[in-house]
Motif scaffolding. Sequence first.
Motif, short mmCIF file in Angstrom:
data_model
loop_
_atom_site.label_atom_id
_atom_site.label_comp_id
_atom_site.label_asym_id
_atom_site.label_seq_id
_atom_site.Cartn_x
_atom_site.Cartn_y
_atom_site.Cartn_z
N SER A 1 -2.54 9.95 -0.24
CA SER A 1 -1.37 9.89 0.64
C SER A 1 -1.62 8.89 1.78
CB SER A 1 -1.05 11.27 1.19
OG SER A 1 -2.20 11.80 1.80
N GLU A 2 -2.87 8.49 1.96
CA GLU A 2 -3.19 7.47 2.96
C GLU A 2 -3.13 6.09 2.32
OE1 GLU A 2 -4.67 7.79 6.33
OE2 GLU A 2 -3.52 9.66 6.07
N PRO A 3 -2.40 5.14 2.92
CA PRO A 3 -2.36 3.79 2.34
C PRO A 3 -3.76 3.17 2.33
CG PRO A 3 -0.81 4.00 4.18
CD PRO A 3 -1.63 5.24 4.16
N GLY A 4 -3.96 2.23 1.44
CA GLY A 4 -5.23 1.51 1.41
C GLY A 4 -6.28 2.17 0.55
N LYS A 5 -5.85 2.96 -0.42
CA LYS A 5 -6.82 3.68 -1.26
C LYS A 5 -7.52 2.72 -2.23
CE LYS A 5 -8.95 7.14 -3.06
NZ LYS A 5 -9.96 7.84 -2.26
N VAL B 1 -3.96 -3.43 -14.93
CA VAL B 1 -4.71 -3.90 -13.78
C VAL B 1 -4.12 -3.29 -12.51
CG1 VAL B 1 -5.52 -5.95 -12.55
CG2 VAL B 1 -5.08 -6.07 -15.02
N ASP B 2 -4.90 -2.44 -11.86
CA ASP B 2 -4.47 -1.81 -10.61
C ASP B 2 -5.04 -2.63 -9.46
OD1 ASP B 2 -3.45 0.03 -8.81
OD2 ASP B 2 -5.00 1.55 -9.14
N LEU B 3 -4.15 -3.19 -8.65
CA LEU B 3 -4.59 -4.07 -7.56
C LEU B 3 -4.46 -3.35 -6.22
CD1 LEU B 3 -2.75 -7.31 -8.74
CD2 LEU B 3 -5.22 -6.99 -8.67
N PRO B 4 -5.22 -3.79 -5.22
CA PRO B 4 -5.02 -3.21 -3.89
C PRO B 4 -3.61 -3.52 -3.39
CG PRO B 4 -6.94 -4.68 -3.93
CD PRO B 4 -6.21 -4.87 -5.22
N GLY B 5 -3.11 -2.68 -2.51
CA GLY B 5 -1.78 -2.93 -1.96
C GLY B 5 -1.85 -3.95 -0.84
N TYR B 6 -0.70 -4.55 -0.52
CA TYR B 6 -0.67 -5.47 0.62
C TYR B 6 0.13 -4.84 1.76
CZ TYR B 6 3.57 -6.67 -2.01
OH TYR B 6 4.74 -6.62 -2.72
N GLY B 7 0.10 -5.52 2.88
CA GLY B 7 0.93 -5.09 4.01
C GLY B 7 0.47 -3.82 4.69
N PHE B 8 -0.80 -3.53 4.60
CA PHE B 8 -1.31 -2.31 5.22
C PHE B 8 -1.91 -2.66 6.57
CE2 PHE B 8 -4.95 0.91 5.12
CZ PHE B 8 -4.22 1.82 5.87
N SER C 1 0.84 -1.19 0.00
CA SER C 1 0.00 0.00 0.00
C SER C 1 0.87 1.24 0.00
CB SER C 1 -0.88 0.02 1.25
OG SER C 1 -1.94 -0.86 1.09
N ASN C 2 0.47 2.23 -0.78
CA ASN C 2 1.13 3.53 -0.80
C ASN C 2 2.45 3.57 -1.58
OD1 ASN C 2 2.27 6.14 1.17
ND2 ASN C 2 0.18 6.08 0.40
N VAL C 3 2.80 2.47 -2.24
CA VAL C 3 4.10 2.44 -2.94
C VAL C 3 4.05 3.27 -4.24
CG1 VAL C 3 3.65 0.31 -4.28
CG2 VAL C 3 5.98 0.87 -3.61
N GLY C 4 2.81 3.48 -4.74
CA GLY C 4 2.69 4.33 -5.94
C GLY C 4 2.11 3.64 -7.17
#
Length: 203
Positions: free
Chosen positions: A54-58, A74-81, A32-35
């Motif tokens: 700017s908040e992770p988990g968007k 394909v834009d996937l949700p981030g991990y490790g949040f 999450s939040n890596v860009g």
Amino acid sequence: MIIRRAQFITSLDALGNYPGRGLPEVAMVGKSNVGKSSMINKLTNSGKLARTSSEPGKTRLINLFDLNGEIILVDLPGYGFAKVSREERRRWAGMIEGYLSRSETLRLVLMLVDMRHKPTEDDVTMVEYLRHYGIPFHVIATKADKLSRAEGSRSIPVICRTLGVQPWQIIPFSSQDGRGRDRVLELFDELLPPPEIVEGENG
Ligand SMILES: Nc1nc2c(ncn2[C@@H]2O[C@H](COP(=O)(O)OP(=O)(O)OP(=O)(O)O)[C@@H](O)[C@H]2O)c(=O)[nH]1
Ligand SMILES: [Mg+2]
């Protein structure tokens, strides 16, 4: 590849049918939040095609974008949040893994890591997963604009060692100044069908 047209297609919570299915897919993964979403906007030169924060988990769903009617991003949700509930995290992990293991048209994964930091345990797990499934990937070192040249050259070997990848597999990238954009678009070219040979021309 020159992107002439970029369009949001739809959001899904699991891989299913969507308009354009069958085209080669390129997926972005990373914590999450890596860009990831910012990278999509930079690649397509569109300010807000993908929603960033700017908040992770968007990004909470699988978001699909059509490029020229030729490639699906394909834009996937981030991990490790850490801030979302355990249940929600499990759901996201299921979405990411379900997508990666089931898409038959996934041709390339862009694995994003923040160039300023050593890749995390989760990143290492993701790379192991991609290798296990034989999914071709490149590592995108994001937020390269935040490092000096010296810091940048120190960071690449750390990423190589931690993820067990070669320097040529790493592309420093910045959604701010656009560095790395051309190299990524060249990777997309390799996924396109070869141009048709017109008979009768040039002998
Ligand atoms: N300086 C700089 N900031 C960046 C860059 N890429 C992303 N950011 C910032 O990092 C934050 C997160 O970006 P997102 O693109 O939303 O990250 P994401 O990986 O999609 O995050 P999730 O959807 O939560 O998984 C935003 O505040 C962006 O402006 C970059 O290349 N340089
Ligand atoms: Mg996102």
